[in-house]
Write a protein that holds these residues in place. Structure first.
Motif, PDB file in Angstrom:
ATOM      1  N   ILE A   1      80.026 -28.228  37.155  1.00 47.22           N
ATOM      2  CA  ILE A   1      79.366 -28.457  38.449  1.00 47.22           C
ATOM      3  C   ILE A   1      78.013 -29.123  38.246  1.00 47.22           C
ATOM      4  N   ASN A   2      77.235 -28.608  37.303  1.00 39.85           N
ATOM      5  CA  ASN A   2      75.901 -29.144  37.060  1.00 39.85           C
ATOM      6  C   ASN A   2      75.860 -30.221  35.971  1.00 39.85           C
ATOM      7  N   GLN A   3      77.022 -30.541  35.426  1.00 35.40           N
ATOM      8  CA  GLN A   3      77.196 -31.657  34.488  1.00 35.40           C
ATOM      9  C   GLN A   3      76.393 -31.524  33.195  1.00 35.40           C
TER      10      GLN A   3
ATOM     11  N   LEU B   1      61.136 -47.966  34.351  1.00 33.06           N
ATOM     12  CA  LEU B   1      60.217 -46.830  34.266  1.00 33.06           C
ATOM     13  C   LEU B   1      59.094 -46.980  35.277  1.00 33.06           C
ATOM     14  N   ASN B   2      58.643 -48.208  35.463  1.00 36.17           N
ATOM     15  CA  ASN B   2      57.518 -48.476  36.355  1.00 36.17           C
ATOM     16  C   ASN B   2      57.875 -48.341  37.826  1.00 36.17           C
ATOM     17  N   LEU B   3      59.156 -48.140  38.118  1.00 36.04           N
ATOM     18  CA  LEU B   3      59.598 -47.943  39.505  1.00 36.04           C
ATOM     19  C   LEU B   3      59.666 -46.472  39.893  1.00 36.04           C
ATOM     20  N   LEU B   4      59.474 -45.587  38.930  1.00 36.90           N
ATOM     21  CA  LEU B   4      59.565 -44.154  39.218  1.00 36.90           C
ATOM     22  C   LEU B   4      58.447 -43.719  40.164  1.00 36.90           C
ATOM     23  N   THR B   5      58.817 -42.963  41.194  1.00 32.85           N
ATOM     24  CA  THR B   5      57.834 -42.465  42.153  1.00 32.85           C
ATOM     25  C   THR B   5      57.080 -41.276  41.551  1.00 32.85           C
ATOM     26  N   PRO B   6      55.936 -40.902  42.126  1.00 34.01           N
ATOM     27  CA  PRO B   6      55.247 -39.700  41.651  1.00 34.01           C
ATOM     28  C   PRO B   6      56.139 -38.460  41.668  1.00 34.01           C
ATOM     29  N   GLN B   7      56.970 -38.337  42.704  1.00 34.21           N
ATOM     30  CA  GLN B   7      57.881 -37.194  42.781  1.00 34.21           C
ATOM     31  C   GLN B   7      58.862 -37.200  41.610  1.00 34.21           C
ATOM     32  N   GLU B   8      59.413 -38.356  41.295  1.00 32.83           N
ATOM     33  CA  GLU B   8      60.366 -38.454  40.192  1.00 32.83           C
ATOM     34  C   GLU B   8      59.691 -38.196  38.855  1.00 32.83           C
ATOM     35  N   GLN B   9      58.473 -38.659  38.695  1.00 31.66           N
ATOM     36  CA  GLN B   9      57.737 -38.384  37.458  1.00 31.66           C
ATOM     37  C   GLN B   9      57.480 -36.884  37.311  1.00 31.66           C
ATOM     38  N   ALA B  10      57.152 -36.243  38.423  1.00 30.78           N
ATOM     39  CA  ALA B  10      56.938 -34.795  38.394  1.00 30.78           C
ATOM     40  C   ALA B  10      58.223 -34.066  38.017  1.00 30.78           C
ATOM     41  N   GLU B  11      59.355 -34.561  38.495  1.00 31.54           N
ATOM     42  CA  GLU B  11      60.647 -33.951  38.164  1.00 31.54           C
ATOM     43  C   GLU B  11      60.938 -34.071  36.669  1.00 31.54           C
ATOM     44  N   LEU B  12      60.593 -35.203  36.088  1.00 33.65           N
ATOM     45  CA  LEU B  12      60.813 -35.388  34.651  1.00 33.65           C
ATOM     46  C   LEU B  12      59.941 -34.428  33.835  1.00 33.65           C
ATOM     47  N   LEU B  13      58.698 -34.252  34.251  1.00 34.70           N
ATOM     48  CA  LEU B  13      57.817 -33.311  33.558  1.00 34.70           C
ATOM     49  C   LEU B  13      58.356 -31.884  33.676  1.00 34.70           C
ATOM     50  N   TYR B  14      58.918 -31.576  34.821  1.00 38.41           N
ATOM     51  CA  TYR B  14      59.511 -30.250  35.034  1.00 38.41           C
ATOM     52  C   TYR B  14      60.693 -30.040  34.081  1.00 38.41           C
TER      53      TYR B  14
ATOM     54  N   LYS C   1      63.307 -27.061  30.885  1.00 35.22           N
ATOM     55  CA  LYS C   1      64.638 -27.309  30.312  1.00 35.22           C
ATOM     56  C   LYS C   1      65.751 -27.260  31.368  1.00 35.22           C
ATOM     57  N   GLU C   2      65.400 -27.612  32.571  1.00 37.68           N
ATOM     58  CA  GLU C   2      66.383 -27.704  33.643  1.00 37.68           C
ATOM     59  C   GLU C   2      65.825 -28.618  34.726  1.00 37.68           C
ATOM     60  N   PRO C   3      66.681 -29.301  35.471  1.00 37.07           N
ATOM     61  CA  PRO C   3      66.191 -30.220  36.498  1.00 37.07           C
ATOM     62  C   PRO C   3      66.015 -29.519  37.848  1.00 37.07           C
ATOM     63  N   ILE C   4      65.193 -30.101  38.709  1.00 39.14           N
ATOM     64  CA  ILE C   4      65.050 -29.599  40.073  1.00 39.14           C
ATOM     65  C   ILE C   4      66.264 -30.008  40.897  1.00 39.14           C
ATOM     66  N   ARG C   5      66.750 -31.214  40.625  1.00 44.73           N
ATOM     67  CA  ARG C   5      67.955 -31.736  41.285  1.00 44.73           C
ATOM     68  C   ARG C   5      68.743 -32.502  40.237  1.00 44.73           C
TER      69      ARG C   5
END
Length: 258
Positions: A31-33, A106-119, A124-128
């Protein structure tokens, strides 16, 4: 090929853990791949999955890498993956990364997406879903310091069967090359597993299994892969201390290649 509950005559003798060529724990969350592995190194992953794209380091410092100003993160270009793999293997540091197609994306990543990557790197798990249109990534790789366990997200879960086939076949090829060197006899063909063979185990992998592979010399050369369900072990790193006990259980499934 033989797959089922039958036991190969030559395999009836009880084998200890060291009598096998390789053991690998695999547990798939469809389910979570993601797939949890134990017994798979970063070097083995890179060698078995095929060419990697560039990788963005979410947790790991690499002095020979490049730096992306937009994300403030280091990355490794495709041409340097081999060098990075050796360095990362030697350092035994925690390793978290996501692949991407080119730096412009990489330069197209939004602040939200960058925050998700740091998370992802921290927790060790994604928000989405960790698969981003901008990055065109196929994987997210998360491993602890000693590589006893890795959690890998796959955009396409069919890549798991390809990885397993390539991993086991590489072990077979190494074994046969060493045998050929000492016996100076070149074999016409080397046994190999296919992704289709291993796809028969997809449902079993969802429960948590251990693959154990060994070689048969007589009457004919063959390599055998045994599957044992170990869903009663909630923590993968616990299985290695109990491996000989686990191997006393009859294999649920067996596949043999000649």
């Amino acid at each position: 090929m033989r797959c089922g509950n039958e036991v190969i005559d030559l395999a009836k003798k009880m084998r200890a853990a060291d009598d096998f060529l390789h053991h690998l724990y695999v547990h798939m969350n469809e389910i979570n791949q993601f797939v949890i592995f134990s017994g798979l190194t970063f070097h083995e992953f890179v060698s078995s999955i095929g060419p990697l794209q560039n990788i963005l380091l979410l947790k790991n410092e690499y002095e020979d890498g490049s730096f992306n100003m937009h994300t403030q993160l280091e990355f490794v270009e495709e041409r340097s993956i081999r060098k990075f793999t050796k360095k990362a293997t030697d350092s035994k540091a925690e390793l978290c990364w996501i692949d991407f197609s080119d730096e412009k994306r990489l330069n197209l990543l939004t602040p939200q997406e960058q925050a998700e990557l740091l998370y992802i790197g921290h927790k060790k798990e994604p928000i989405r879903s960790p698969f981003y249109h901008q990055l065109q990534n196929k994987f997210v790789y998360l491993a602890n310091e000693d590589e006893k366990m890795s959690k890998i997200y796959f955009r396409d879960l069919q890549d798991v069967e390809q990885l397993l086939a390539n991993l086991f076949n590489a072990i077979i090829q190494d074994k046969e090359r060493s045998t050929t060197f000492w016996r100076r006899k070149v074999k016409e063909s080397i046994p190999s597993f296919t992704p289709d063979m291993l796809s028969n185990f997809r449902e079993d992998i969802k429960d948590g299994i251990i693959f154990s592979m060994y070689k048969i010399e007589k009457p004919n050369l063959a390599y055998v892969l045994e599957l044992r369900n170990i869903s009663d072990f909630p923590f993968p790193d616990e299985i290695w201390g109990e491996l000989n006990t686990i191997l006393k259980k009859k294999a649920e499934k067996i596949i043999e290649v000649h």
